[in-house]
Design a protein around this motif. Structure first.
Motif, short mmCIF file in Angstrom:
data_model
loop_
_atom_site.label_atom_id
_atom_site.label_comp_id
_atom_site.label_asym_id
_atom_site.label_seq_id
_atom_site.Cartn_x
_atom_site.Cartn_y
_atom_site.Cartn_z
N MET A 62 7.52 -3.45 3.87
CA MET A 62 6.21 -3.02 3.38
C MET A 62 6.09 -1.50 3.44
O MET A 62 5.60 -0.88 2.50
CB MET A 62 5.09 -3.68 4.20
CG MET A 62 3.71 -3.36 3.68
SD MET A 62 3.40 -3.86 1.97
CE MET A 62 3.39 -5.61 2.13
N ILE A 63 6.55 -0.90 4.52
CA ILE A 63 6.50 0.56 4.64
C ILE A 63 7.36 1.20 3.55
O ILE A 63 6.94 2.17 2.92
CB ILE A 63 6.96 0.99 6.05
CG1 ILE A 63 5.89 0.59 7.07
CG2 ILE A 63 7.24 2.49 6.09
CD1 ILE A 63 6.32 0.75 8.51
N LYS A 64 8.54 0.63 3.31
CA LYS A 64 9.41 1.16 2.25
C LYS A 64 8.70 1.09 0.90
O LYS A 64 8.73 2.05 0.12
CB LYS A 64 10.72 0.37 2.20
CG LYS A 64 11.68 0.88 1.17
CD LYS A 64 12.97 0.06 1.18
CE LYS A 64 13.86 0.53 0.04
NZ LYS A 64 15.02 -0.32 -0.11
N LEU A 65 8.04 -0.04 0.62
CA LEU A 65 7.31 -0.20 -0.63
C LEU A 65 6.19 0.84 -0.75
O LEU A 65 6.03 1.48 -1.79
CB LEU A 65 6.73 -1.61 -0.73
CG LEU A 65 5.78 -1.89 -1.89
CD1 LEU A 65 6.51 -1.74 -3.22
CD2 LEU A 65 5.17 -3.27 -1.76
N LEU A 66 5.44 1.04 0.32
CA LEU A 66 4.34 2.01 0.30
C LEU A 66 4.87 3.43 0.07
O LEU A 66 4.25 4.22 -0.63
CB LEU A 66 3.53 1.92 1.59
CG LEU A 66 2.75 0.61 1.78
CD1 LEU A 66 2.15 0.54 3.17
CD2 LEU A 66 1.69 0.44 0.72
N LYS A 67 6.01 3.74 0.66
CA LYS A 67 6.61 5.07 0.44
C LYS A 67 7.08 5.22 -1.00
O LYS A 67 6.98 6.29 -1.58
CB LYS A 67 7.76 5.30 1.42
CG LYS A 67 7.27 5.59 2.82
CD LYS A 67 8.41 5.96 3.74
CE LYS A 67 7.85 6.33 5.10
NZ LYS A 67 8.84 6.92 5.98
N GLU A 68 7.59 4.13 -1.58
CA GLU A 68 8.05 4.18 -2.97
C GLU A 68 6.91 4.47 -3.93
O GLU A 68 7.12 5.07 -4.98
CB GLU A 68 8.73 2.87 -3.36
CG GLU A 68 10.11 2.70 -2.78
CD GLU A 68 10.75 1.36 -3.12
OE1 GLU A 68 10.21 0.62 -3.96
OE2 GLU A 68 11.80 1.06 -2.53
N ILE A 69 5.70 4.06 -3.58
CA ILE A 69 4.57 4.34 -4.46
C ILE A 69 3.93 5.69 -4.15
O ILE A 69 2.95 6.05 -4.77
CB ILE A 69 3.51 3.21 -4.43
CG1 ILE A 69 2.87 3.08 -3.04
CG2 ILE A 69 4.09 1.90 -4.90
CD1 ILE A 69 1.65 2.20 -3.02
N GLU A 75 -0.80 8.47 5.71
CA GLU A 75 -1.61 7.51 4.96
C GLU A 75 -1.23 6.08 5.33
O GLU A 75 -2.10 5.21 5.48
CB GLU A 75 -1.44 7.72 3.45
CG GLU A 75 -2.10 8.98 2.94
CD GLU A 75 -1.74 9.28 1.50
OE1 GLU A 75 -2.61 9.82 0.80
OE2 GLU A 75 -0.60 8.99 1.07
N ILE A 76 0.07 5.83 5.50
CA ILE A 76 0.54 4.50 5.88
C ILE A 76 0.03 4.15 7.27
O ILE A 76 -0.47 3.05 7.51
CB ILE A 76 2.07 4.41 5.79
CG1 ILE A 76 2.52 4.55 4.33
CG2 ILE A 76 2.58 3.11 6.40
CD1 ILE A 76 4.02 4.73 4.16
N LYS A 77 0.14 5.09 8.18
CA LYS A 77 -0.34 4.87 9.55
C LYS A 77 -1.83 4.55 9.53
O LYS A 77 -2.28 3.60 10.19
CB LYS A 77 -0.09 6.12 10.40
CG LYS A 77 -0.63 6.03 11.80
CD LYS A 77 -0.39 7.33 12.55
CE LYS A 77 -1.10 7.32 13.89
NZ LYS A 77 -0.99 8.60 14.57
N HIS A 78 -2.59 5.30 8.79
CA HIS A 78 -4.04 5.09 8.69
C HIS A 78 -4.35 3.70 8.11
O HIS A 78 -5.22 2.99 8.60
CB HIS A 78 -4.68 6.19 7.85
CG HIS A 78 -6.15 6.11 7.77
ND1 HIS A 78 -6.97 6.39 8.84
CD2 HIS A 78 -6.97 5.76 6.75
CE1 HIS A 78 -8.22 6.22 8.48
NE2 HIS A 78 -8.26 5.84 7.22
N LEU A 79 -3.60 3.31 7.08
CA LEU A 79 -3.80 2.01 6.46
C LEU A 79 -3.51 0.88 7.44
O LEU A 79 -4.29 -0.07 7.56
CB LEU A 79 -2.89 1.88 5.24
CG LEU A 79 -3.02 0.62 4.40
CD1 LEU A 79 -4.42 0.53 3.78
CD2 LEU A 79 -1.97 0.59 3.32
N PHE A 80 -2.41 0.98 8.20
CA PHE A 80 -2.08 -0.05 9.18
C PHE A 80 -3.11 -0.10 10.30
O PHE A 80 -3.48 -1.18 10.76
CB PHE A 80 -0.68 0.16 9.75
CG PHE A 80 0.42 -0.36 8.85
CD1 PHE A 80 0.49 -1.70 8.53
CD2 PHE A 80 1.37 0.49 8.34
CE1 PHE A 80 1.50 -2.19 7.70
CE2 PHE A 80 2.38 0.02 7.51
CZ PHE A 80 2.44 -1.32 7.19
#
Length: 87
Positions: A62-69, A75-80
């Motif tokens: 999921m993290i890899k996917l979020l980085k790809e977009i 932002e990922i940390k905040h989302l989690f």
């Protein structure tokens, strides 16, 4: 940027909702500075719809996917963190 994004799936009408939003804005003349954002979300939706294992994704996938977009680590940390607080 994602503070007001509701990431909780409240019902099974997700595809119907996405279709309604797409149909509403597909014919609208979108300003050039928003076109990349619009196309990015359309691409993301299509990508997710083509994934038959999205429910079985590991956190790292999921993290890899979020980085790809294009999301940053912050932002990922905040989302989690938002997801953990919501549950």
């Amino acid at each position: 940027m994602f503070e007001n994004v509701d990431t909780q799936k409240k019902n099974d009408d997700f595809e119907k909702r996405i279709t309604q939003i797409y149909n509403k804005y597909a014919g609208v003349d979108i300003a050039e500075e928003y076109m990349e954002l619009w196309n990015g979300f359309v691409d993301l939706i299509q990508y997710i719809q083509n994934q038959n294992t999205i429910d079985n994704m590991s956190p790292m996938e999921m993290i890899k996917l979020l980085k790809e977009i294009g999301m940053s680590d912050q932002e990922i940390k905040h989302l989690f963190l938002q997801q953990m607080k919501a549950n």
